[in-house]
Scaffold this motif. Structure first.
Motif, PDB file in Angstrom:
ATOM      1  N   LEU A  70       0.840  -1.208   0.000  1.00 12.60           N
ATOM      2  CA  LEU A  70       0.000   0.000   0.000  1.00 12.60           C
ATOM      3  C   LEU A  70       0.871   1.253   0.000  1.00 12.60           C
ATOM      4  CD1 LEU A  70      -2.725  -0.920   2.651  1.00 12.60           C
ATOM      5  CD2 LEU A  70      -3.111  -0.542   0.207  1.00 12.60           C
ATOM      6  N   THR A  91     -11.519   0.688   8.741  1.00  9.10           N
ATOM      7  CA  THR A  91     -10.528  -0.126   8.041  1.00  9.10           C
ATOM      8  C   THR A  91      -9.545  -0.663   9.058  1.00  9.10           C
ATOM      9  OG1 THR A  91      -8.968  -0.234   6.201  1.00  9.10           O
ATOM     10  CG2 THR A  91      -8.992   1.822   7.449  1.00  9.10           C
ATOM     11  N   LEU A  92      -8.480  -1.304   8.581  1.00 11.93           N
ATOM     12  CA  LEU A  92      -7.475  -1.857   9.484  1.00 11.93           C
ATOM     13  C   LEU A  92      -6.287  -0.896   9.578  1.00 11.93           C
ATOM     14  CD1 LEU A  92      -7.444  -4.729  10.929  1.00 11.93           C
ATOM     15  CD2 LEU A  92      -5.645  -5.311   9.320  1.00 11.93           C
ATOM     16  N   SER A 137     -10.639   0.975   0.950  1.00 10.80           N
ATOM     17  CA  SER A 137     -10.406  -0.301   1.620  1.00 10.80           C
ATOM     18  C   SER A 137     -11.691  -1.123   1.605  1.00 10.80           C
ATOM     19  CB  SER A 137      -9.961  -0.015   3.059  1.00 10.80           C
ATOM     20  OG  SER A 137      -9.626  -1.213   3.703  1.00 10.80           O
ATOM     21  N   MET A 139     -12.950  -3.225   3.354  1.00 15.03           N
ATOM     22  CA  MET A 139     -12.755  -3.772   4.696  1.00 15.03           C
ATOM     23  C   MET A 139     -13.650  -4.977   4.944  1.00 15.03           C
ATOM     24  SD  MET A 139     -11.229  -3.603   7.595  1.00 15.03           S
ATOM     25  CE  MET A 139     -11.403  -3.662   9.377  1.00 15.03           C
ATOM     26  N   ARG A 140     -13.040  -6.035   5.446  1.00 11.97           N
ATOM     27  CA  ARG A 140     -13.712  -7.304   5.753  1.00 11.97           C
ATOM     28  C   ARG A 140     -14.554  -7.818   4.575  1.00 11.97           C
ATOM     29  NH1 ARG A 140     -10.512  -7.264   9.456  1.00 11.97           N
ATOM     30  NH2 ARG A 140     -10.972  -7.740  11.630  1.00 11.97           N
ATOM     31  N   ALA A 165      -7.227  -6.476   0.594  1.00 10.88           N
ATOM     32  CA  ALA A 165      -6.743  -7.491   1.546  1.00 10.88           C
ATOM     33  C   ALA A 165      -7.785  -8.560   1.836  1.00 10.88           C
ATOM     34  CB  ALA A 165      -6.298  -6.817   2.837  1.00 10.88           C
ATOM     35  N   HIS A 166      -9.083  -8.185   1.762  1.00  7.89           N
ATOM     36  CA  HIS A 166     -10.141  -9.160   2.058  1.00  7.89           C
ATOM     37  C   HIS A 166     -10.983  -9.496   0.824  1.00  7.89           C
ATOM     38  CE1 HIS A 166      -9.884  -8.625   6.545  1.00  7.89           C
ATOM     39  NE2 HIS A 166      -9.291  -7.534   6.135  1.00  7.89           N
ATOM     40  N   SER A 187      -2.882  -8.782   0.336  1.00  5.06           N
ATOM     41  CA  SER A 187      -2.025  -9.248   1.423  1.00  5.06           C
ATOM     42  C   SER A 187      -1.998 -10.764   1.428  1.00  5.06           C
ATOM     43  CB  SER A 187      -2.572  -8.734   2.754  1.00  5.06           C
ATOM     44  OG  SER A 187      -1.941  -9.371   3.834  1.00  5.06           O
ATOM     45  N   GLN A 189      -0.742 -12.266   4.189  1.00  4.11           N
ATOM     46  CA  GLN A 189      -0.575 -12.518   5.610  1.00  4.11           C
ATOM     47  C   GLN A 189      -1.496 -13.677   6.003  1.00  4.11           C
ATOM     48  OE1 GLN A 189      -2.785 -11.591   8.727  1.00  4.11           O
ATOM     49  NE2 GLN A 189      -2.105  -9.454   8.748  1.00  4.11           N
ATOM     50  N   GLU A 198       3.675 -13.662   5.909  1.00  2.00           N
ATOM     51  CA  GLU A 198       3.631 -12.247   5.542  1.00  2.00           C
ATOM     52  C   GLU A 198       3.763 -12.161   4.036  1.00  2.00           C
ATOM     53  OE1 GLU A 198       3.131  -9.854   7.665  1.00  2.00           O
ATOM     54  OE2 GLU A 198       3.853 -10.609   9.596  1.00  2.00           O
TER      55      GLU A 198
END
Ligand code: PLP
Length: 395
Positions: A70, A91-92, A137, A139-140, A165-166, A187, A189, A198
């Protein structure tokens, strides 16, 4: 009611094939992405090529983490110190962290009832701030109306950076999440859809953006070896003015990821089967609210969020604790103190002139979150849903 005894943090093991690939890399001793015999592509080169193919993008870069990807995505599209970057209030932590890292000024946008970015507030903040960048984002895994997002980005001349990421494997109206942004980040991770402990992946169709990203990731002038990259001539323009921030992925992680990418669609399907059981059961419980989802959104249900609209903060705290006592791990986004992976925007106090987001605080005050690891079965999900329903009756 017997307690549930599987762990919500337990992901699937790494497959035999991926383990074999990792052993081959270790036996070769060639762990660094640029350490190969002449003309031989490394696991990292191949991962980038396969990931770009999966997403239908021209270029891909693998790096050390989602947060790092990012950060260099923002730099590569030209964010300069004190430039305003709009982003989700929900967001995270690595998302505002990446903006802060590049010296950008974070302006957080409110959250809509369905947990996505609030489009009216996005327009308002874009107008007021004169921002040129939106770090969106998902998010989730909740995808905002991308038709509206694209229209707003055009209207306010916002450069869109997607945080996927999600949403790896998810789509909006048949188009992959990550295919909308000028640049998009993923991601790998452990808790995301691919697991290398990671790792981060960045995609773009823009040759200059990718050339810069590769230089930022620390190419030691080996950029000509990349397979999912523009021609060396593109690097000529930027190679001496782009610093090396050293955040490359290594061959060991890439070796573990490549076989996972091959079975990603199957994994997403499995997540959605588990999600479907929880969704159906939880929607029947009085006091539990789940947001409606657009027909255009094909999400990946690797976690589930719901709101306890009629419960007080104290009651929700009690509910979360009682669920935990029965082995069901639920996070609550309304807590005043950041806990584990769950933090509310007002704990990011390093952001200067942090704007208040009353609507987001209201929405987060009743929002619960639960992981759905693929080590669970559909029967487990039935059990979990009934523990949740029974516990809710007690608070
Ligand atoms: C996990 C995550 C990231 C990136 O996290 P890393 O731990 O740096 O890979 C970014 N955004 C969101 C919403 C995430 O959940």
């Amino acid at each position: 009611m017997s307690a549930f005894d599987k762990l919500f943090t337990q992901q699937e093991p790494i497959s035999e094939l991926a383990i074999q690939k990792a052993i081959m890399v270790m036996e070769s001793g060639r762990l660094h992405r640029y350490n190969s015999a002449a003309g031989e592509p490394t696991e990292t080169d191949l991962l980038e090529q396969e990931f770009a193919d999966y997403l239908g993008s021209r270029y891909c870069l693998a790096c050390t983490s989602g947060g790092f990807s990012l950060q260099i995505a923002l730099r590569s599209v030209g964010v300069q110190p004190s430039d305003v970057v709009l982003s989700n209030g929900f967001t995270l932590a690595p998302v505002p962290g990446a903006i802060h890292n590049v010296g950008g000024h974070v302006v957080l946008v409110e959250t809509a009832k369905d947990y996505t970015i609030d489009l009216d507030d996005l327009c308002k903040k874009a107008e007021e701030s004169g921002a040129r960048f939106l770090l969106l984002s998902h998010m989730r895994g909740h995808i905002a109306n991308m038709d509206s997002i694209m229209e707003i980005c055009e209207r306010y001349r916002l450069c869109l950076i997607e945080d996927c990421a999600h949403t790896l494997g998810a789509q909006w109206d048949g188009q992959q999440s990550g295919a909308f942004g000028q640049v998009s980040c993923f991601s790998t991770q452990t808790y995301k859809h691919l697991n290398s402990g990671e790792g981060g992946l960045l995609i773009t169709d823009d040759e200059v953006v990718m050339a810069k990203a590769i230089m930022y990731s620390g190419s030691y002038m080996h950029y000509h070896r990349h397979l999912a990259a523009p021609a060396p001539s593109v690097f000529e323009q930027i190679r001496l003015e782009t610093p090396n921030f050293s955040g490359r992925m290594d061959n060991l992680r890439a070796a573990v990821l490549r076989p996972q990418l091959e079975v990603l669609d199957q994994k997403c399907h499995n997540w959605n089967k588990l999600y479907g059981v929880l969704d159906t059961k939880l929607r029947q419980v009085k006091d539990i609210w789940l947001p409606p989802r657009s027909e255009k959104e094909s999400f990946v249900g690797s976690s589930i969020q719901f709101s306890l609209l009629t419960k007080s903060p104290h009651e929700i705290e009690t509910f979360v604790k009682k669920c935990a006592d029965k082995g069901v791990t639920i996070s609550w986004f309304g807590a005043n103190e950041p806990k584990g992976y769950t933090s509310r925007y007002d704990s990011w106090q390093y952001i200067s002139n942090l704007n208040d987001l009353p609507k987001t605080r209201q929405i987060l005050s009743t929002m619960c979150d639960m992981r759905i690891p693929l080590t669970f079965t559909q029967e487990d999900c039935v059990t979990i849903a009934s523990i949740i329903a029974d516990t809710l009756k007690l608070v």
